[in-house]
Design an enzyme around this catalytic site. Structure first.
Site, short mmCIF file in Angstrom:
data_model
loop_
_atom_site.label_atom_id
_atom_site.label_comp_id
_atom_site.label_asym_id
_atom_site.label_seq_id
_atom_site.Cartn_x
_atom_site.Cartn_y
_atom_site.Cartn_z
N HIS A 102 6.60 -29.93 -37.00
CA HIS A 102 5.33 -29.18 -37.10
C HIS A 102 5.38 -27.86 -36.23
CE1 HIS A 102 4.99 -30.87 -32.96
NE2 HIS A 102 4.42 -29.80 -32.52
N ASP A 151 8.33 -36.05 -37.91
CA ASP A 151 8.11 -34.86 -37.35
C ASP A 151 9.29 -34.01 -36.81
OD1 ASP A 151 6.99 -32.62 -36.37
OD2 ASP A 151 5.78 -33.59 -34.89
N SER A 247 6.42 -29.12 -27.40
CA SER A 247 6.92 -29.46 -28.77
C SER A 247 8.09 -29.03 -29.12
CB SER A 247 5.76 -28.98 -29.97
OG SER A 247 4.57 -29.77 -29.78
N GLY A 248 8.91 -30.07 -29.69
CA GLY A 248 10.13 -29.85 -30.28
C GLY A 248 11.29 -30.01 -29.13
#
Ligand SMILES: *[C@@H]1O[C@H](CO)[C@@H](O)[C@H](O)[C@H]1NC(C)=O
Ligand SMILES: *[C@@H]1O[C@H](CO)[C@@H](O)[C@H](O)[C@H]1NC(C)=O
Ligand SMILES: *[C@@H]1O[C@H](CO)[C@@H](O)[C@H](O)[C@H]1NC(C)=O
Length: 326
Positions: A102, A151, A247-248
């Site tokens: 994402h 994801d 995120s990530g």
């Protein structure tokens, strides 16, 4: 380096079948001995003394430079802001970063991005900080925006990053690793780790608990939304957890028996009720179940995709030429 065009003298006139044969050969080479042996050199923190981390770190706080040598900042360019931090990620070999799908889904063109490695303060780049552009983005083809499954994405860097005390690759688990009290787990990132915290310029770290799937899927938790491919981690009060900007980035646990950290998760999402809601821990994509996916794409990277694409151009041209002659 210049593209490896064959010197004219060394190239005998190819028989008509050469392009296909060469392609097959390349294909076989690509499928041959792939894995860059992540067990050999990964998951260590040269500048940290692992023996001192006996006591639990309570709360989130500034990380030291070099504390998480695989943590990177993934930054996008736009004309009003220049480069700015979007997501975290983990270096998994000297040419590849693991992050969340994402993070990159809106901008799949590598041209928009750069990766900043060995950085603590996002506003201050100085040695040992290294910046690399991205050559290609591989997003999981079954990433599903509603179920949030798969994801996960890989970024192949434009340059090869030499390892040092501040830059090390993460270890990825070969299979699900059982985490016990012996295995302290941490998150790190430039997002807001503490309730009410702002987006940080200084890398933050915090110790978290991993919640078993049956707890995380209880009716008053995520009520069955969490799949086998996901991992829930945080604190039950919800105060500590990943948030926007994390995120990530990695969820990593220490395994004293091998004195290494393994990245068990990639920061993916929280409930829309917010980052610090009790019983809504941060959800990570579990790396153990993506080992095959990651390795199959590392393989293609490892066999020098640069020369493959040059060769591809070369063969394509030759292919056309042969057909024109016929
Ligand atoms: C994505 O997930 C949703 C919800 O689980 C599901 O209904 C849908 O079929 C999935 N889409 C694809 C392309 O698999
Ligand atoms: C990157 O890794 C490859 C394969 O492990 C190695 O051959 C190469 O020397 C490394 N490059 C740098 C700059 O560390
Ligand atoms: C280290 O411990 C983990 C779980 O605690 C286990 O899964 C793993 O096999 C162990 N590794 C070695 C090399 O003993």
């Amino acid at each position: 380096m210049r593209p490896p065009f064959l010197p004219a003298a060394a190239a005998p006139p190819p028989p008509a079948s050469t392009p296909l044969a060469l392609l097959l050969l390349l294909f076989c080479k690509v499928l041959a001995p792939l894995i860059p042996g992540p067990e050999d050199e990964c998951g260590t923190r040269p500048l940290m003394d692992e023996k001192v981390t006996e006591t639990r770190i309570v709360g989130g706080h500034d990380a030291q430079l070099g504390a998480w040598p695989w943590q990177i900042s993934l930054q996008a360019f736009d004309f009003s802001m220049g480069y700015h931090h979007i997501c975290g990620g983990s270096l998994i070999n000297n040419n590849t970063v693991l992050t969340a799908a994402h993070c990159v889904m809106e901008r799949l063109d590598p041209y928009f991005w750069r990766v900043v490695i060995a950085v603590k303060n996002l506003y201050r780049h100085k040695p040992p900080t290294v910046v690399s552009r991205i050559r290609s983005i591989i997003m999981h083809s079954n990433f599903n925006r509603s179920s949030l499954e798969n994801d996960i994405a890989l970024l192949r860097l434009m340059s090869y990053i030499p390892y040092n005390d501040y830059i090390q690759p993460a270890c990825l688990p070969k299979a699900s690793l059982a985490v016990t009290d012996e295995n302290p787990c941490y998150i790190s990132g430039w997002g807001a780790i503490i309730l009410g915290g702002l987006h940080k310029h200084i890398l933050q770290e915090a110790q978290v608990d991993i919640f078993p799937l049956d707890i995380c899927n209880q009716a008053d938790w995520y009520a069955g939304f969490i799949t086998q491919n996901m991992v829930c981690a945080g604190t039950e009060s919800g105060i500590i957890g990943g948030c926007q900007g994390d995120s990530g980035g990695p969820l990593m646990c220490y395994f004293p028996n091998v004195t290494k950290y393994y990245v068990l998760g990639v920061t993916s999402f929280v409930s829309s009720e917010g980052c610090s809601t009790p019983k809504r821990p941060t959800v990570y994509i579990g790396t153990a179940n993506y080992r095959d996916w990651i390795e199959s794409h590392l393989a293609i990277n490892k066999n020098n995709a640069a020369s493959i694409s040059y060769l591809f151009i070369f063969l394509t041209v030759e292919w056309v030429a042969l057909h024109l002659v016929v």
